[in-house]
Design an enzyme around this catalytic site. Sequence first.
Site, short mmCIF file in Angstrom:
data_model
loop_
_atom_site.label_atom_id
_atom_site.label_comp_id
_atom_site.label_asym_id
_atom_site.label_seq_id
_atom_site.Cartn_x
_atom_site.Cartn_y
_atom_site.Cartn_z
N GLU A 1 0.76 -1.16 -0.11
CA GLU A 1 -0.17 -0.05 0.18
C GLU A 1 0.93 1.37 0.08
OE1 GLU A 1 -3.16 0.36 3.01
OE2 GLU A 1 -4.38 -1.16 2.01
N HIS B 1 8.30 -26.40 -2.01
CA HIS B 1 7.78 -27.39 -2.59
C HIS B 1 6.59 -26.99 -3.42
CE1 HIS B 1 10.01 -30.61 -0.50
NE2 HIS B 1 10.16 -29.63 0.43
N LYS C 1 -13.80 0.00 -3.97
CA LYS C 1 -14.88 0.29 -2.94
C LYS C 1 -15.96 0.83 -3.62
CE LYS C 1 -12.06 0.68 1.19
NZ LYS C 1 -11.72 1.76 1.98
O1 PA5 Z 1 -3.22 0.87 5.77
C1 PA5 Z 1 -4.40 1.35 5.80
O2 PA5 Z 1 -4.61 2.19 5.80
C2 PA5 Z 1 -5.45 0.44 5.32
O3 PA5 Z 1 -4.89 -1.03 5.11
C3 PA5 Z 1 -6.47 0.34 6.42
O4 PA5 Z 1 -5.92 -0.18 7.60
C4 PA5 Z 1 -7.57 -0.63 6.01
O5 PA5 Z 1 -8.21 -0.24 4.77
C5 PA5 Z 1 -8.83 -0.53 7.09
O6 PA5 Z 1 -9.14 0.84 7.11
P1 PA5 Z 1 -10.04 1.21 8.50
O7 PA5 Z 1 -9.04 1.11 9.68
O8 PA5 Z 1 -10.40 2.81 8.20
O9 PA5 Z 1 -11.00 0.57 8.40
#
Ligand code: PA5
Length: 436
Positions: free
Chosen positions: A290, A311, A425
Amino acid sequence: MQGIHLDISGTENFVTNEEIKAMEEEILKAHDMLQSKSGKGKEMLGWMDLPSNRDEDEIKRIKECASRIQKQSDVFVVIGIGGSYLGAKAIIDLFSNTFNNMLTYNQRKYPQIIFAGNNLSGKYLRNLVEYLEDKDFSINVISKSGKTLEPAVTFRTLRLVLEEKYGIRGACERIYVTTDKEKGILHDIAVKNEYEMFVIPNDIGGRYSVLTPVGLLPMAVANIEFEDILDGAQFASYLYNDRSLELNECYMYAAIRNILYRNGVNIELLASYEPSFKYFIEWFKQLFGESEGKENKGIFPAGVNYTTDLHSMGQMIQEGRRNIFETVINVEKDRSFITLPELENDDDGLNYLAGKDIDFINKQAFLGTVKAHVDGGVPNMIINIDDINEYNVGQLIVFFEKACAISGYVLGVNPFDQPGVEAYKTNMMDLLRKEN
Ligand code: PA5
């Protein structure tokens, strides 16, 4: 040798000293941007101060709640997705028995911990509800935005189960919310119902939040000495702030992975020979995926669990397209957990290993694999950890967080946002609304 040490000898055939020298300048520029808080995403750097800026009142409250949860629950359900669960799951797995959830409460000394709200599977949720039917349980719902669909759906479902089981008041005593300080649907629900609430600071993104209550409350429920993790993280924040690439192994790691990337080696495999690192590898994948995967750039973070995956993926790694490098987490301590017994008739021909520690055998697999992969054209870095203890794990967390931030800046992206996550989303919400 104590602590964590990076071994880059497996990259010598692939990275030159001149390339490292040239990269040093870019790393230091990234370091300066981070230190002066002047780079992209500069408003999201709260994670850097977390280990030293401890809120003692909050730590006390986390411990009190953990002890209450332990007393009131057979099962503790942690609801969250992405950065809101991977860190806690990773650390709990590292410090608990491999078959933890199959042990009795008395053997474990704390509730069974189940992670939920990290998928949209009806089977998973249905089976969870059925499983919880005859159990005393409590919930920690974690969502910074407070509106992520996966945890929201799970929370609504389990909140109703709790309310039916214990009544509105009783349920209230079993729901712990970790979310934004002042906004969001989850925040509003928590305030309205007077749920116990913990805050994810504004300046810390999900994937950098493991050392906030997001990770600390579940860790405390699992009896993990999280203050030792914070101590290790604090030491690492100091250690990995050195401007010298020679002395700063975190920066050296960031430098080498970027050099390899520019040479067309654009997939990183984080590998471990210890199965309990499985979710640590998942945490790493999310952190780097990310943070770096933007603007059509980024090293693809992948993970392998050895020797299991030798494996399945071993052939591809050994002889497939040469665009992979490997970073191996190697735990040095020989633990003597179990040795191979001797057999009088030696009918399986394994007596040459009799009396040997299984970890010793695993170590030879590691050494043999590194050599085979390097010889086969896979650059290799090794992160040696002398032992899996809280202090070292705290150091390891900061090692990767800092390397990720520096790498992101060297790559020229904002390592602290995730605009691409919105695309699916939006489509999903459009489809869900159309269906109604
Ligand atoms: O690192 C991040 O920002 C994301 O992976 C969030 O943790 C994830 O999308 C969950 O979001 P939220 O905590 O708003 O539910």
